[in-house]
Enzyme design. Structure first.
Site, PDB file in Angstrom:
ATOM      1  N   LYS A   1       0.827  -1.239   0.135  1.00 18.86           N
ATOM      2  CA  LYS A   1      -0.063   0.022   0.080  1.00 18.86           C
ATOM      3  C   LYS A   1       0.961   1.298  -0.145  1.00 18.86           C
ATOM      4  CE  LYS A   1      -2.370  -3.306  -0.055  1.00 18.86           C
ATOM      5  NZ  LYS A   1      -2.633  -3.841  -1.397  1.00 18.86           N
TER       6      LYS A   1
ATOM      7  N   ASP B   1      -7.118  -1.912  -5.006  1.00 23.75           N
ATOM      8  CA  ASP B   1      -7.720  -2.867  -4.015  1.00 23.75           C
ATOM      9  C   ASP B   1      -7.253  -2.135  -2.447  1.00 23.75           C
ATOM     10  OD1 ASP B   1      -7.293  -6.157  -2.826  1.00 23.75           O
ATOM     11  OD2 ASP B   1      -9.081  -5.072  -2.640  1.00 23.75           O
TER      12      ASP B   1
ATOM     13  N   GLU C   1     -11.633  -9.388   1.669  1.00 25.70           N
ATOM     14  CA  GLU C   1     -11.766 -10.551   1.016  1.00 25.70           C
ATOM     15  C   GLU C   1     -11.998 -11.789   2.275  1.00 25.70           C
ATOM     16  OE1 GLU C   1      -9.206  -8.857  -0.012  1.00 25.70           O
ATOM     17  OE2 GLU C   1      -7.377  -9.866   0.434  1.00 25.70           O
TER      18      GLU C   1
HETATM   19  O1  LIG Z   1      -6.097  -7.623  -0.279  1.00 23.35           O
HETATM   20  C1  LIG Z   1      -5.023  -7.677   0.727  1.00 23.35           C
HETATM   21  C2  LIG Z   1      -5.258  -7.827   1.938  1.00 23.35           C
HETATM   22  C3  LIG Z   1      -4.313  -7.643   2.910  1.00 23.35           C
HETATM   23  C4  LIG Z   1      -4.310  -8.121   4.166  1.00 23.35           C
HETATM   24  C5  LIG Z   1      -3.693  -8.592   5.081  1.00 23.35           C
HETATM   25  C6  LIG Z   1      -3.635  -8.775   6.529  1.00 23.35           C
HETATM   26  C7  LIG Z   1      -4.914  -8.250   7.145  1.00 23.35           C
HETATM   27  F1  LIG Z   1      -5.093  -8.442   8.459  1.00 23.35           F
HETATM   28  C8  LIG Z   1      -5.816  -7.570   6.532  1.00 23.35           C
HETATM   29  C9  LIG Z   1      -5.809  -7.232   4.916  1.00 23.35           C
HETATM   30  C10 LIG Z   1      -2.725  -7.326   2.441  1.00 23.35           C
HETATM   31  C11 LIG Z   1      -2.467  -7.378   1.218  1.00 23.35           C
HETATM   32  C12 LIG Z   1      -1.356  -7.096   0.536  1.00 23.35           C
HETATM   33  N1  LIG Z   1      -1.240  -6.835  -0.747  1.00 23.35           N
HETATM   34  C13 LIG Z   1      -2.263  -7.010  -1.658  1.00 23.35           C
HETATM   35  N2  LIG Z   1      -3.488  -7.152  -1.246  1.00 23.35           N
HETATM   36  C14 LIG Z   1      -3.701  -7.239   0.176  1.00 23.35           C
HETATM   37 MG   LIG Z   2      -5.425  -7.034  -2.054  1.00 19.00          MG
END
Ligand SMILES: Oc1cc(-c2ccc(F)cc2)cc2cncnc12
Ligand SMILES: [Mg+2]
Length: 214
Positions: A144, A169, A199
């Protein structure tokens, strides 16, 4: 030796999905993540928003930042018109190795160019290395703290044209506050937030769609 989560995800694809059928690969990964182990794929709820943006953009040239296991790569590639190309960047070689096999199993490999390396290093090379003029669609789904840097880099490298679409995202969770601040206040973009959920969870998240105005 102990398998990794991406390797277990790949085993589920080989076991449950039909070779050459992208939708069955997407379904097998979502089942694995709902029933066995959470993994950071964009998932089905946000994936349907991604699908709608891809379909309405009808892109000839797509960039994905952050391949992970290839879930969104397969979703996007399965919706591309003939001869359209998707370049996806992944810096983790182990994830890239799994993604290559997921992409191959789905039968979309001829539409996909998976590049291993850092976005900051490869974005400036897109034109010379891959013959890219501009991207019609960019899916930002990597670290991010790179969203804003890489967006500015794409602008500087002339990789965006009037009408290019950026879809980001995780703008809520884990969040990309500096990116949102920039893109929502820039006169060069028209942005729209699609509220959704992280997700495979009930946590809040969402996608930010931004059209470059040139
Ligand atoms: O969709 C995502 C979700 C999360 C993420 C991890 C841990 C958590 F607790 C919450 C969310 C991390 C990401 C890193 N790169 C790309 N996409 C991601
Ligand atoms: Mg993601």
């Amino acid at each position: 030796t102990q398998s990794t989560r991406p390797q277990r995800l790949l085993a589920a694809v080989h076991k449950k999905a039909t070779r050459g059928n992208p939708r069955s690969v997407v379904k097998a990964i979502d089942e694995f993540c709902n029933q066995n182990e959470w993994a950071m794929n964009v998932g089905n709820e946000k994936g349907e928003i991604l699908d709608s943006v891809v379909s309405e953009t009808n892109p000839g040239c797509v960039l994905e930042l952050g391949t992970y296991c290839g879930y969104s790569t397969v979703r996007i590639a399965s919706l591309l018109p003939p001869h359209a190309q998707l370049i996806t960047l992944e810096f983790n070689p182990d994830n890239a190795a799994v993604a290559r096999q997921v992409i191959a199993w789905a039968g979309v490999a001829e539409k996909v160019r998976l590049v291993e390396g850092e976005s900051g290093e490869w974005i400036p090379k897109m034109k010379e290395q891959f013959g890219v003029k501009t991207f019609d669609l960019v899916f930002l789904d990597h670290w991010k703290n790179r969203y804003l840097l890489d967006t500015k880099l794409m602008e500087e490298c002339g990789l965006l044209k009037k009408g290019s679409v950026l879809l980001a995202d995780n703008v809520v969770c884990p969040g990309a506050p500096d990116y949102l601040e920039y893109i929502r206040n820039s006169p060069q973009y028209k942005s729209q937030f699609f509220k959704s959920h992280l997700e495979y969870t009930k946590a809040e998240d969402g996608l930010e769609k931004s059209v470059f105005l040139g």
